[in-house]
Scaffold this motif. Structure first.
Motif, short mmCIF file in Angstrom:
data_model
loop_
_atom_site.label_atom_id
_atom_site.label_comp_id
_atom_site.label_asym_id
_atom_site.label_seq_id
_atom_site.Cartn_x
_atom_site.Cartn_y
_atom_site.Cartn_z
N PRO A 229 0.83 -1.19 0.00
CA PRO A 229 0.00 0.00 0.00
C PRO A 229 0.87 1.26 0.00
CG PRO A 229 -0.19 -1.19 2.07
CD PRO A 229 0.62 -2.03 1.17
N LEU A 231 0.35 4.53 0.61
CA LEU A 231 0.31 5.59 1.61
C LEU A 231 1.20 5.35 2.82
CD1 LEU A 231 -0.96 8.28 2.22
CD2 LEU A 231 -2.72 7.04 3.44
N PRO A 232 1.04 4.21 3.53
CA PRO A 232 1.88 4.01 4.71
C PRO A 232 3.36 4.00 4.35
CG PRO A 232 0.26 2.24 4.51
CD PRO A 232 0.09 3.11 3.33
N ILE A 235 4.59 7.53 3.73
CA ILE A 235 4.71 8.28 4.98
C ILE A 235 5.95 7.83 5.75
CG2 ILE A 235 3.58 8.79 7.17
CD1 ILE A 235 0.92 8.38 5.74
N LEU A 236 6.15 6.50 5.81
CA LEU A 236 7.31 5.99 6.53
C LEU A 236 8.60 6.50 5.92
CD1 LEU A 236 6.32 2.28 7.20
CD2 LEU A 236 6.66 4.10 8.84
N MET A 239 9.16 10.09 6.64
CA MET A 239 9.56 10.33 8.03
C MET A 239 11.01 9.91 8.25
SD MET A 239 6.28 9.43 10.20
CE MET A 239 7.10 10.15 11.60
N GLY A 320 -0.91 15.83 -3.44
CA GLY A 320 -1.64 15.06 -2.44
C GLY A 320 -0.85 14.93 -1.15
N TYR A 323 -0.85 18.09 0.94
CA TYR A 323 -2.06 18.28 1.74
C TYR A 323 -1.91 17.63 3.11
CZ TYR A 323 -5.56 20.38 -1.25
OH TYR A 323 -6.29 21.27 -1.98
N LEU A 324 -1.12 16.56 3.18
CA LEU A 324 -0.94 15.86 4.45
C LEU A 324 0.28 16.39 5.19
CD1 LEU A 324 -1.53 12.31 3.04
CD2 LEU A 324 -3.18 13.86 4.02
N LEU B 253 -7.77 9.82 1.15
CA LEU B 253 -7.25 10.50 2.34
C LEU B 253 -7.39 12.01 2.27
CD1 LEU B 253 -5.77 10.43 4.97
CD2 LEU B 253 -3.64 10.39 3.73
N VAL B 254 -6.95 12.58 1.14
CA VAL B 254 -6.98 14.03 1.02
C VAL B 254 -8.42 14.55 1.05
CG1 VAL B 254 -6.40 15.94 -0.47
CG2 VAL B 254 -4.83 14.05 -0.24
N ASN B 257 -9.63 14.45 4.43
CA ASN B 257 -9.06 15.57 5.16
C ASN B 257 -9.85 16.85 4.92
OD1 ASN B 257 -7.07 15.29 6.93
ND2 ASN B 257 -5.39 15.80 5.55
N SER B 265 -7.79 6.55 7.03
CA SER B 265 -6.50 7.14 6.66
C SER B 265 -6.03 8.16 7.68
CB SER B 265 -6.60 7.78 5.29
OG SER B 265 -7.85 7.57 4.72
N LEU B 268 -4.41 6.44 10.42
CA LEU B 268 -3.14 5.92 9.95
C LEU B 268 -2.06 6.98 10.02
CD1 LEU B 268 -1.82 3.45 8.72
CD2 LEU B 268 -2.36 4.35 6.47
N VAL B 269 -2.35 8.16 9.48
CA VAL B 269 -1.34 9.23 9.48
C VAL B 269 -0.99 9.63 10.91
CG1 VAL B 269 -0.87 11.60 8.84
CG2 VAL B 269 -2.02 10.10 7.24
N ILE B 272 1.19 7.02 12.61
CA ILE B 272 2.59 7.04 12.18
C ILE B 272 3.31 8.22 12.81
CG2 ILE B 272 4.10 7.36 10.21
CD1 ILE B 272 2.19 5.71 8.59
N ASN B 273 2.64 9.36 12.85
CA ASN B 273 3.26 10.54 13.45
C ASN B 273 3.55 10.35 14.92
OD1 ASN B 273 3.57 12.28 11.28
ND2 ASN B 273 1.40 12.80 11.32
N THR B 284 -2.25 -1.15 8.54
CA THR B 284 -1.61 -1.50 7.27
C THR B 284 -1.89 -2.95 6.90
OG1 THR B 284 0.19 -0.26 8.25
CG2 THR B 284 0.51 -1.06 6.04
#
Lengths: 384, 317
Positions: A229, A231-232, A235-236, A239, A320, A323-324, B253-254, B257, B265, B268-269, B272-273, B284
């Motif tokens: 996937p 997205l995760p 993000i990982l 980060m 996209g 936005y996050l 997700l967006v 948001n 989602s 999820l974000v 992770i943060n 996941t």
């Protein structure tokens, strides 16, 4: 001398047979003989593609729009006295004002605001018109309110300054930031495309050309890569590496090359057993020469189309992520960053989203049209 | 058929294990963990690390993780939703995401098919030209720009819809009313893709020779289109639609948001943060599971729609 017998048993007359050597005349002695010239011009494949490309008005228009945006991304940030980082908190959220257009009543640097009626004298010098007057009832009685249209540039003593596309929350010029952002987004997309192309070409060529277990192995690997996937993982990675242009390129390359690799592989499967490839192999061509000299040009159309379509995809994805809060890092703008910033104040200052929105729509639209046009142009079946 | 399904399932199971392991190692080898906060007392940190095996080397942690998941114990969230079981968080959040995507799918498919079919039947007419241009336009406009435009004009300026999603848990009219804009924002792109695909496929099917044969047999136009052309044109549609659905599931997700949807989602974000690794891993895990199952379904759907496609045959050419 014997008579020479011809096929139909006729004898040639002695007269013809007894011609003296001196009577012979060689025809081409005086002038060199050429083959007849071709009437038309020989049209190469690329020439043919170019002709089809030129004929499609929409594709040409899309190309012009793209070139225009690229030109603005290069010169745009230097067109006025602002820089994309210069802040001026006194003049935050200035509405757009464009010389020339302001006389028509659009982009004239005015804004309608709601105030209490008793505060009207604060706005005397910049008041343009009173739009509406009404009362709000609350527990402590009714409060007379007013909607007034003011000239924000007069209010902030900035009458000789033009923020063409307005200014943002820190008073930075949106016009400069927009084109700086476009530049960043385009550079990112181009870099991703180049890396994807190099990896995809090599892997796809190897998988398609050699086939067998190499192909099976690579296909299984691709299957795994594509079913992680996004997205995760994105993000990982961000980060882990922090968000900058380089980590973002890595993120997009990680899965982006699969598409190009697949289309290259299919072209190789299709062409590797053709007679002309066999012919060149018999003449001693090495694998690498066959791959890149004889097979790859057949895939050029698909690959170029693929690349044209991958550019807007990267810009879109980066937006996209922005936005996050995972896109290019502030204060560096990208189109996505500007859109995300604009989204936060959309209801109050819609123009902050309007201009980046328009640019991204134009970019996506013209790259998509260009991609479709290229696909048609590279398709020889559409020759007229 | 049965053999092919089995093969696909085994391949997917392998991919699944590799992906989950990959995510696990990426996640847990990230610097810092849930208790890296310097304000937490040393003894407390030791205790927490002890309890969740955070002080063990990675392979040992991985073994614990495998063992727990085998027993269907997906752990508990420690930070984002302290003390709530991961599976419960998932159950609670997946609802609204699924609702949104399901409605979007229910809206997308008929509308997309309608435009695709009418465009193919009236190919090269004014209607087709206008609709095709609109299709290119809607494919090109990013969902979040569309969402922002809808939010500004329909919700803020005209006031027809609420600006953000209604907080009701149960699905009633208020909730549905507030879901319309996110559904629109999610759907327009997919509608355009489906219309474009179906138009191309159907236009090709309409000019093929079996359609001439069908005409020669004396079938009416409607019979020819519905029984012969449309059925063939729909073959690639099934899998495209499923893939679109998977895509929407992860890319909403967006949109979520923008409209303040408390979807999966978002958790999820934030997990992770906050380095709430158990939660991240659990979500996941289900994400991957759903994605893989859907892609198998997409492959199998070819065989259901089109009996000519033999399962397990050669994949290339």
């Amino acid at each position: 001398m014997n008579d020479i017998m011809l096929a139909d048993d006729q004898t040639l007359s002695q007269e013809i047979l007894n011609i003296e050597d001196s009577e012979f005349e060689i025809v081409e002695r005086e002038e060199v003989i050429y083959d007849a010239k071709f009437e038309g011009e020989a049209i190469s494949y690329m020439r043919d593609v170019w002709n089809r490309f030129k004929r499609d008005k929409v594709t040409v228009a899309a190309t012009i729009v793209i070139l225009l945006i690229v030109a603005l991304a290069i010169v745009g940030p230097h067109l006025n006295e602002f820089t994309y980082l210069k802040q001026d908190t006194e003049r935050a959220y200035m509405p757009p004002r464009i010389p020339g257009l302001e006389k028509l009543g659009i982009f004239d640097g005015t804004r309608v605001i709601t105030i209490q009626k008793k505060n009207i004298q604060n706005y005397e010098d910049c008041l343009l018109e009173i739009v509406d007057e009404y009362e709000i009832r609350s527990r402590s009685g009714s409060v007379p309110m007013m909607d007034i249209k003011i000239d924000v540039y007069k209010q902030t003593d900035a009458e000789d300054i033009y923020y063409w596309f307005g200014s943002d929350s820190l008073g930075r010029d949106m016009f400069t930031r927009l084109w700086q952002g476009t530049r960043v987004s385009l550079i990112l997309a181009l870099a991703v495309m180049v890396v994807n192309l190099s990896i995809g070409l090599v892997v796809g060529a190897i998988a398609g050309y050699y086939g067998g277990w190499v192909d099976i192995l690579i296909q299984r690997l691709l299957e795994i890569i594509t079913s992680v996937p996004q997205l995760p993982l994105v993000i990982l990675l961000i980060m882990w590496f922090g968000s900058g242009i380089l980590p973002l390129i890595l993120v997009f390359v990680l899965t982006g090359w699969v598409g190009i690799s697949n289309s290259v592989r299919i072209q190789f499967y299709r062409y590797k057993n053709k007679e002309y490839v066999l012919a060149s192999r018999t003449m001693g061509a090495k694998d690498r020469r066959i791959m890149y000299r004889y097979i790859l040009p057949n895939a050029a159309g698909t690959i170029i189309t693929n690349c044209a379509l991958s550019l807007p995809f990267v810009i879109f994805q980066e937006a996209g992520l922005s936005y996050l809060g995972l896109g290019i890092q502030a204060p560096n703008p990208s189109i996505g960053q500007l859109l995300a910033d604009g989204q936060k104040v959309l209801l109050d200052y819609p123009y902050l989203l309007l201009f980046p929105g328009l640019v991204i729509i134009l970019l996506m639209l013209s790259f998509n049209l260009l991609g479709n046009g290229l696909r048609d142009a590279f398709n020889p079946e559409l020759r007229e | 058929m049965g053999k092919y399904v089995a093969q696909r399932l085994i391949a997917a199971a392998f991919a699944f294990i590799i992906i989950v392991a990959l995510i696990f190692f990426v996640l847990f080898s990230m610097p810092g963990n849930i208790v890296s906060d310097p304000t937490i007392k040393e003894t407390v940190r030791k205790a927490i690390e002890e309890k969740y095996h955070l002080n063990e080397p990675l392979p040992v942690q991985f073994a614990y993780f495998i063992r727990n998941y085998m027993n269907l114990d997906f752990g508990t969230s420690l930070f984002v939703r302290p003390g709530v079981a991961v599976f419960d968080v998932f159950k609670e959040r997946i609802g609204v995401t699924i609702q949104l995507n399901l409605f979007s799918a229910l809206f997308t498919l008929p509308v997309g098919m309608f435009f695709g079919i009418t465009m193919a039947l009236k190919k090269d007419s004014i209607y087709d030209i206008i609709a095709s241009s609109l299709v290119v336009f809607f494919i090109s406009v990013p969902g979040f720009v569309m969402a922002a435009a809808l939010q500004y004009f329909l919700a803020y300026k005209l006031g027809w819809f609420p600006i953000v999603l209604a907080p009701e848990v149960k699905l009633n009219w208020t909730k549905f009313h507030s879901m319309i804009l996110p559904i629109f924002a999610l759907s327009f792109g997919s509608i355009a893709s489906i219309a474009r695909l179906l138009r191309a496929e159907l236009a090709e099917a309409l000019t093929s020779e079996y359609m001439l044969l069908a005409k020669a047999k004396g079938l009416t136009f409607r019979q020819r289109v519905v029984r012969h052309a449309l059925r063939n044109a729909c073959v690639p549609l099934a899998s495209t639609f499923l893939y679109l659905f998977i895509g929407v599931l992860s890319s909403s997700l967006v949109i979520e948001n923008i409209f303040g949807v408390p979807g999966l989602s978002k958790v999820l974000v934030s997990s992770i943060n906050a380095k709430d690794h158990q939660l991240t891993l659990g979500i996941t895990y289900f994400y991957v599971l759903i994605g893989l199952l859907m892609s198998i379904a997409a492959d199998l759907s070819y065989g259901i729609v089109d009996p000519r496609i033999r399962m397990g045959g050669r994949k290339d050419e």
